[in-house]
Design an enzyme around this catalytic site. Structure first.
Site, PDB file in Angstrom:
ATOM      1  N   CYS A 151      -4.805   2.479  -3.674  1.00  0.00           N
ATOM      2  CA  CYS A 151      -3.533   2.914  -3.077  1.00  0.00           C
ATOM      3  C   CYS A 151      -2.399   1.922  -3.335  1.00  0.00           C
ATOM      4  O   CYS A 151      -1.486   1.794  -2.511  1.00  0.00           O
ATOM      5  CB  CYS A 151      -3.652   3.163  -1.576  1.00  0.00           C
ATOM      6  SG  CYS A 151      -4.798   4.456  -1.158  1.00  0.00           S
ATOM      7  N   GLN A 167      -4.653  -5.196   7.069  1.00  0.00           N
ATOM      8  CA  GLN A 167      -5.644  -6.114   6.503  1.00  0.00           C
ATOM      9  C   GLN A 167      -5.642  -7.483   7.169  1.00  0.00           C
ATOM     10  O   GLN A 167      -6.372  -8.359   6.741  1.00  0.00           O
ATOM     11  CB  GLN A 167      -5.412  -6.291   4.990  1.00  0.00           C
ATOM     12  CG  GLN A 167      -5.550  -5.028   4.176  1.00  0.00           C
ATOM     13  CD  GLN A 167      -6.969  -4.465   4.161  1.00  0.00           C
ATOM     14  OE1 GLN A 167      -7.923  -5.120   4.568  1.00  0.00           O
ATOM     15  NE2 GLN A 167      -7.093  -3.227   3.703  1.00  0.00           N
ATOM     16  N   HIS A 207       0.867  -1.181   0.000  1.00  0.00           N
ATOM     17  CA  HIS A 207       0.000   0.000   0.000  1.00  0.00           C
ATOM     18  C   HIS A 207       0.910   1.240   0.000  1.00  0.00           C
ATOM     19  O   HIS A 207       1.997   1.200   0.563  1.00  0.00           O
ATOM     20  CB  HIS A 207      -0.825  -0.062   1.295  1.00  0.00           C
ATOM     21  CG  HIS A 207      -1.910   0.949   1.423  1.00  0.00           C
ATOM     22  ND1 HIS A 207      -1.679   2.258   1.763  1.00  0.00           N
ATOM     23  CD2 HIS A 207      -3.254   0.837   1.266  1.00  0.00           C
ATOM     24  CE1 HIS A 207      -2.828   2.908   1.835  1.00  0.00           C
ATOM     25  NE2 HIS A 207      -3.811   2.065   1.529  1.00  0.00           N
ATOM     26  N   LYS A 242     -10.674  -0.369  10.298  1.00  0.00           N
ATOM     27  CA  LYS A 242     -10.824  -1.551   9.450  1.00  0.00           C
ATOM     28  C   LYS A 242     -11.252  -2.765  10.274  1.00  0.00           C
ATOM     29  O   LYS A 242     -11.273  -3.889   9.776  1.00  0.00           O
ATOM     30  CB  LYS A 242      -9.510  -1.856   8.725  1.00  0.00           C
ATOM     31  CG  LYS A 242      -9.138  -0.783   7.701  1.00  0.00           C
ATOM     32  CD  LYS A 242      -7.941  -1.189   6.910  1.00  0.00           C
ATOM     33  CE  LYS A 242      -7.256  -0.044   6.198  1.00  0.00           C
ATOM     34  NZ  LYS A 242      -7.977   0.444   5.025  1.00  0.00           N
ATOM     35  N   ASP A 253       2.919  -4.373   8.049  1.00  0.00           N
ATOM     36  CA  ASP A 253       1.705  -3.591   7.840  1.00  0.00           C
ATOM     37  C   ASP A 253       0.544  -4.568   7.946  1.00  0.00           C
ATOM     38  O   ASP A 253       0.238  -5.294   6.999  1.00  0.00           O
ATOM     39  CB  ASP A 253       1.761  -2.925   6.459  1.00  0.00           C
ATOM     40  CG  ASP A 253       0.449  -2.237   6.102  1.00  0.00           C
ATOM     41  OD1 ASP A 253      -0.532  -2.384   6.859  1.00  0.00           O
ATOM     42  OD2 ASP A 253       0.405  -1.564   5.057  1.00  0.00           O
TER      43      ASP A 253
HETATM   44  C1  LIG Z   1      -2.471  -2.756   3.632  1.00  0.00           C
HETATM   45  C2  LIG Z   1      -2.818  -1.377   4.104  1.00  0.00           C
HETATM   46  N1  LIG Z   1      -1.875  -0.615   4.641  1.00  0.00           N
HETATM   47  C3  LIG Z   1      -2.131   0.620   5.095  1.00  0.00           C
HETATM   48  C4  LIG Z   1      -3.386   1.178   4.996  1.00  0.00           C
HETATM   49  C5  LIG Z   1      -3.585   2.575   5.483  1.00  0.00           C
HETATM   50  O1  LIG Z   1      -4.395   2.610   6.608  1.00  0.00           O
HETATM   51  P1  LIG Z   1      -4.883   3.995   7.199  1.00  0.00           P
HETATM   52  O2  LIG Z   1      -5.459   4.751   6.059  1.00  0.00           O
HETATM   53  O3  LIG Z   1      -5.890   3.602   8.219  1.00  0.00           O
HETATM   54  O4  LIG Z   1      -3.698   4.690   7.788  1.00  0.00           O
HETATM   55  C6  LIG Z   1      -4.400   0.419   4.413  1.00  0.00           C
HETATM   56  C7  LIG Z   1      -5.763   0.925   4.241  1.00  0.00           C
HETATM   57  O5  LIG Z   1      -6.106   1.874   3.614  1.00  0.00           O
HETATM   58  C8  LIG Z   1      -4.108  -0.879   3.948  1.00  0.00           C
HETATM   59  O6  LIG Z   1      -5.045  -1.627   3.374  1.00  0.00           O
END
Ligand SMILES: Cc1ncc(COP(=O)(O)O)c(C=O)c1O
Lengths: 165, 449
Positions: free
Chosen positions: B394, B231, B151, B254, B228
């Site tokens: 993203c 998910q 991401h 999430k 990370d």
């Molecule tokens: C794999 C992953 N990493 C990071 C994020 C970023 O999360 P956040 O927008 O809550 O900071 C997301 C979701 O948008 C994600 O799916």
């Protein structure tokens, strides 16, 4: 005269000025309209018609002005080439691009609308006019798709290609 | 590499086309639909009275009454700033806020309470490590490893760190079917590698990465690992001690919780040695006009008024998830995913991104050779009441590597049902039909044409 071409070719070489265009569009874009009202069909037949069989899609040989931009959110790309004469009349115009139905069909509709008109007509043509030309009411996110070609044509009139004055 | 992967992706589709065998749904693995009653929003109607089918859970999830009530409850009875007052409300708020930290510790099976840092979300957690640990430990010639399926929030902070420090960013490739290429990982891991940043589950491909094995390989060359887990934490059991990862990040929104809160987990010794990142109130021990001494963990990394109510809401969400059972949630999503995958895969012209169901979490993204993802999302919403994500989610570099700019993503959670997946599949078929070329001949051409 232009020659028709299926897909995106030389777009990568065109200067992107996304940032400048985006600020402008956000200022000009009309207020967010509510969700499409009862069953308003976004994909009306004449829109799909423009998508499948677009007006002046391809490359223009006598191009004097050109611009391309993309919608970074979804990867829609539109490039517009203009041939302007000394009086600012549009002798011919072509577009090429890739993306969703709304982004490509609206480009076709815009070019059809501007065919035979002048630079001043382009300048006078507002974001609201563009959305009206498209027809069905769009949510703010889809308005970006529809306004991409409008931003590009506004940029094109200020972007003489190399070798032109 | 670009052509290679793009070609393979579409060939893969053809290879599967002759074998649309479907596995029967194992009803015993499905969660009871009674959980749905806890989610008021699921009875909403969208687009002219169609019942909402919410399949955009990888972006953000919905909230059960228990979470909503926990939030309104704090506001109605307990709210004040935390760690500041000696008055009753401040004490109550502080207690609830710290209780949330303990819930997160249990959720992750972290060794210590103070290894849980509240942030505003996954993005903030990753940036904290890149800034604090990164600036203090990374220098010219060092290497940071990421994967091409990350991401943007687990990619851009490392690009920025590399630019600040002169370090080199390297990218672990993936296999043709969208799993992490372990051979590429082995090749890239060297004694120059300072840190490997990797998603436990790809938010686009759904791929579940073998984190424990990856951590072992990284540690063997002395590199740290940041996971990370945005998910994975919401959908399956997590055990940071078993994984032995050094940092781990996730978001409350999430996992049935509110937006605005997330967690950075870090091993005590690492967090202790790291300089504070944001400066301000709460993160200090003592302040002089020219200097300060930082507070102990976890306050050291929680400058300013923290996301008090979101953290308390997330705490209620964790209770809820434990009540349903994270293993049960995972099994339920596996059923939905396999069901969806097997029925999508024999669709002409459609290409599912990522590996077979057994290697993936509850995420199914696909691209069509002729129809843009916008059309899917729009028609699914307007005519079927189905919410899916369209675009690059993203993960622009990942899409580029696969030779596409956008995809359509359906992502499941505990409240989704087989019937909803059917409804989605029906929608996909309808979109295909609607945008099938009709050999239109133009009536619009100008006279010169
Ligand atoms: C794999 C992953 N990493 C990071 C994020 C970023 O999360 P956040 O927008 O809550 O900071 C997301 C979701 O948008 C994600 O799916």
């Amino acid at each position: 005269m232009g020659r028709r071409r299926g897909r995106l070719g030389s777009l990568a070489s065109v200067r992107w000025t996304a940032a400048a265009c985006l600020t402008r569009a956000s200022k000009l874009a009309p207020r967010a309209s509510p969700m499409p009202s009862d069953e308003e069909e976004l994909y009306q037949d004449h829109i799909l018609d423009h998508y499948e069989d677009p007006f002046h899609r391809g490359h223009l040989d006598g191009v004097t002005h050109a611009h391309a931009d993309k919608n970074p959110l979804c990867g829609d790309v539109v490039k517009i080439e203009l041939q302007l004469d000394d009086e600012g009349k549009i002798v011919d115009l072509y577009f090429d691009g890739e993306g969703c139905v709304i982004s490509q069909a609206s480009a076709s509709m815009l070019l059809e609308e501007m065919y035979g008109k002048t630079v001043d007509d382009i300048k006078m043509f507002s974001a609201e006019d563009m959305l009206k030309l498209y027809g069905p009411r769009l949510t703010p996110n889809r308005q970006k798709c529809c306004l991409l070609s409008w931003k590009v044509i506004q940029g094109a009139i200020h972007s003489p290609v190399d070798g032109e004055k | 590499m670009l052509q290679y992967l793009a070609a393979i992706v579409f060939i893969d589709n053809k290879a599967h086309m002759s074998a649309p065998a479907t596995t029967p749904v194992d009803e015993t693995q499905l969660l009871s639909p009674k959980w749905r009653d806890d989610f008021p929003i699921l009875s909403e109607e969208v687009g002219n009275g169609r019942p909402l089918v919410f399949l955009d859970n990888a972006a953000s999830t919905q909230h059960p009454r228990q979470v909503i009530e926990a939030i309104t409850g704090v506001y109605e009875r307990d709210y004040a700033n935390v760690h500041r007052g000696i008055h009753t409300l401040s004490e109550r708020s502080t207690e609830l806020y710290e209780e949330a930290r303990e819930k997160c510790r249990t959720l992750l099976n972290a060794q210590h309470f103070h290894e849980v840092i509240f942030t505003s979300g996954t993005t903030a957690s990753i940036n904290t490590v890149a800034r604090s640990w990164g600036d203090a430990n990374v220098g010219p010639g060092d290497e940071i490893l990421v994967t091409i399926m990350e991401h943007h929030s687990n990619l851009v902070p490392w690009q920025q760190l590399a630019a600040r420090t002169g370090a080199v960013l390297r990218h672990v490739r993936m296999t043709w079917d969208g799993r992490l290429d372990m051979q590429s990982l082995d090749e890239l891991l060297t004694e120059r590698t300072k840190l490997l940043a990797v998603a436990s589950v790809s938010n686009t491909l759904g791929t579940i990465n073998p984190i424990a094995k990856i951590v072992e390989k990284a540690h063997a060359v002395g590199a740290l690992v940041l996971v990370d887990a945005a998910q994975s934490v919401p959908h399956m059991t997590t055990d940071v001690q078993a994984l032995d990862c050094d940092f781990l990040a996730f978001s409350g929104h999430k996992m049935l919780g509110p937006s605005g809160v997330g967690v950075l987990y870090g091993k005590e010794a690492l967090l202790d040695a790291m300089p504070p990142f944001l400066g301000g109130g709460s993160m200090i021990n003592e302040v002089q006009l020219d200097t300060f001494t930082p507070a102990e963990l976890p306050a050291k990394f929680e400058a300013g008024t923290p996301p008090i109510v979101p953290a308390i809401g997330m705490s209620a969400a964790i209770d809820y998830l434990h009540n349903v059972g994270l293993d049960a949630i995972h099994r339920h999503e596996q059923q939905l995913t396999r069901y969806c995958y097997e029925r999508l895969e024999d669709t002409d012209g459609l290409c599912i991104l990522g590996p077979e169901p057994k290697h993936r979490a509850g995420i199914v993204s696909f691209a069509f050779d002729k129809i843009h993802s916008h059309e899917f999302a729009q028609v699914l919403n307007d005519k079927f009441g189905v919410a899916v994500r369209a675009g690059h989610h993203c993960t622009q570099p990942l899409h580029r590597v696969m030779g596409i700019t956008a995809s359509t993503r359906a992502s499941f959670y505990l409240y989704n049902t087989i019937e909803e997946v059917d409804h989605f599949l029906e929608g996909v078929k309808a979109v295909q039909k609607m945008f099938a070329p009709r050999q239109r001949t133009s009536k619009r051409r100008k006279p010169d044409e």
